[in-house]
Design an enzyme around this catalytic site. Structure first.
Site, short mmCIF file in Angstrom:
data_model
loop_
_atom_site.label_atom_id
_atom_site.label_comp_id
_atom_site.label_asym_id
_atom_site.label_seq_id
_atom_site.Cartn_x
_atom_site.Cartn_y
_atom_site.Cartn_z
N TYR A 191 0.96 -1.25 0.03
CA TYR A 191 -0.13 0.02 0.01
C TYR A 191 0.81 1.08 0.12
CZ TYR A 191 -3.31 3.38 1.82
OH TYR A 191 -4.12 4.56 2.05
N ASP A 233 9.18 2.61 -0.74
CA ASP A 233 8.21 3.46 -0.08
C ASP A 233 8.46 2.89 1.57
OD1 ASP A 233 4.59 3.50 0.11
OD2 ASP A 233 5.95 4.06 1.74
N LYS A 238 5.28 9.18 8.73
CA LYS A 238 4.98 8.43 10.14
C LYS A 238 6.22 8.96 10.80
CE LYS A 238 2.57 4.54 8.23
NZ LYS A 238 1.35 4.49 8.71
#
Ligand code: KE4
Length: 432
Positions: A143, A238, A271
């Site tokens: 994702y 990612d 994050k």
């Protein structure tokens, strides 16, 4: 006694779709009532009924120091008194860019944004703009945020283009997105053999936290690097979840130890980099990054990009995690959880496999660690849901979905781990 979580959920559902502002929070996969967090401190949060939970989500990764770290709190309070947002450059954005470049050697330039989705979306646009190519490769189970071009699932059988995972995404928008099976070298070779000259980038979660915890094998990751180099495609890591979480240098520093000279061309971050505030980033080689506006032809922008309060939060967080011994301690604490869970599951005769890297972990109610999405989804969801609720009832809060990773913070104590393992022993015993 009223259940304030249930009351709040009913109120929320009247005005917010599903009662939540991000779908996974709604407990749809596991059933039951989401816990509304009232406050959090260290490794714990207290829900609307005042019940304490040991928090293994930590905002899905950002809270690597635990909630309310004094140095971070102090930095945020000071920054807030100097102003919330200016829409003009600030010194802390430069300091954060310098810290990122210092910690992630593959990154020569970086652009700050406000979410991982924005960072992933911009990375794809930049890769396409820099290469002049249209096609991108992603992997089933990974994702990269909810940008249209990335909401694509694998079709039946082999590699397929453009099956949207979401309504509202026209097939034309995803027609250039090729979805392959994670860890499948043969598919990768075939895809590049057929489309290599048209591939702008391959984007991958190097340790796939959106499949709970699946590592890219060394042969597979080696091949990703080789084929991207050979065909002039950009290799985009990612690291929104793994960055500054599995190691100070992210997952790419783990692979650089396994594959001599390894580095990606671009990195997506989020994050931890914001410490819990809305901050993400993408970066890479200078020649690529200088294609971005205002220097180059690839447009990208954001009102709150590099927000002064968020950058203060991120900088204070990075300052703590780069202290000597931080990751050794965090890795050991996380590994003690994973090894303990494995031992309790074995005692109870429950099929179980688990893994961790740094402060990120995953486990599967499967005898062997799965290597790709289809294998992950062989997990018996009903059994996972019993495990989830058994732990939740005992004040242990893990991800409400079997395909999500878990996170340990520096604030998780040996006692927290002991309490967790004691709860797990009871729940495993009731699973058979
Ligand atoms: P955000 O747009 O949610 O900040 O980041 C998107 C994203 C990008 N890349 C990776 C590897 C990610 O894990 C994420 C977001 N992760 C999810 C948890 N699997 C966030 C939780 C949520 O969606 O509410």
């Amino acid at each position: 006694m009223t259940d304030r979580n249930a009351d709040l959920f009913e109120r929320a559902k009247a005005l917010i779709p599903g009662g939540v502002n991000s779908p996974v929070r709604a407990f749809r996969a596991v059933g039951g009532t989401p816990r509304f967090v009232q406050r959090a401190q260290g490794a714990h949060f207290w829900d609307a009924n005042g019940k304490r939970h040991i928090d293994y989500i930590g905002s899905w990764g950002p809270m690597i120091l635990g909630h309310g770290h004094p140095a971070v709190l102090d930095a945020v309070q000071k920054a807030a008194t100097d102003g919330f947002s200016f829409g003009a450059p600030t010194e802390r954005e430069v300091e954060l860019a310098e810290a990122i470049v210092d910690l992630v050697p593959s990154i020569e330039m970086v652009r700050l944004v406000s979410s991982g989705t924005e960072a992933g979306m911009s990375t794809i646009r930049l890769a396409r703009g820099a290469t002049g190519r249209k096609k991108i490769i992603k992997f089933e189970g990974c994702y990269h945020g909810h940008a249209d071009a990335l909401l694509v699932k694998a079709g039946s059988g082999l590699a397929t283009f453009g099956n949207p995972t979401s309504a509202g995404v026209p097939p034309e928008v995803v027609q250039h997105t090729l979805v392959l099976e994670y860890n499948n070298v043969a598919q990768l070779d075939a895809a590049f053999a057929e489309h290599g000259a048209d591939i702008a980038c391959l984007i991958i979660e190097p340790i796939a936290g959106n499949m709970n915890f699946v590592r890219a094998s060394v042969p597979f990751m080696t091949r990703c690097r080789e084929l991207c180099t050979q065909h002039g495609a950009l290799l985009a890591f990612d690291e929104v979840m793994t960055g500054f979480r599995v190691a100070l240098g992210g997952a790419q520093s783990v692979y650089a130890k396994l594959i001599p000279g390894f580095e990606p061309d671009m990195t997506v971050m989020g994050k931890v980099i914001g410490g819990g505030m809305p901050l993400a980033a993408f970066g890479g080689k200078r020649a690529v990054m200088e294609q971005l506006a205002p220097l180059g032809p690839v447009y990208q922008a954001g009102t709150l990009s590099g927000n002064p309060v968020a950058t203060a939060c991120g900088l204070a967080t990075l300052a703590e995690i780069r202290k000597p011994g931080f990751f050794d301690a965090l890795s050991a604490r996380t590994r003690s959880l994973v090894d303990g869970l494995q031992a309790e599951a074995r005692k109870a005769g429950v099929p179980f496999s688990a893994d961790s890297e740094g402060g990120m972990f995953g486990f599967f109610l499967l005898p062997e660690l799965p290597q790709h999405y289809q294998a992950v989804m062989k997990t018996d969801g009903a059994v996972f849901n019993k495990l989830f609720h058994g732990l939740l009832d005992r004040g242990v809060y893990i991800a409400p979905a079997l395909y999500e990773a878990g996170f340990v913070s520096a604030a998780h104590s040996a006692q927290d781990i002991e309490e967790t393992l004691a709860a797990a022993a009871q729940v495993f015993g009731a699973l058979r």
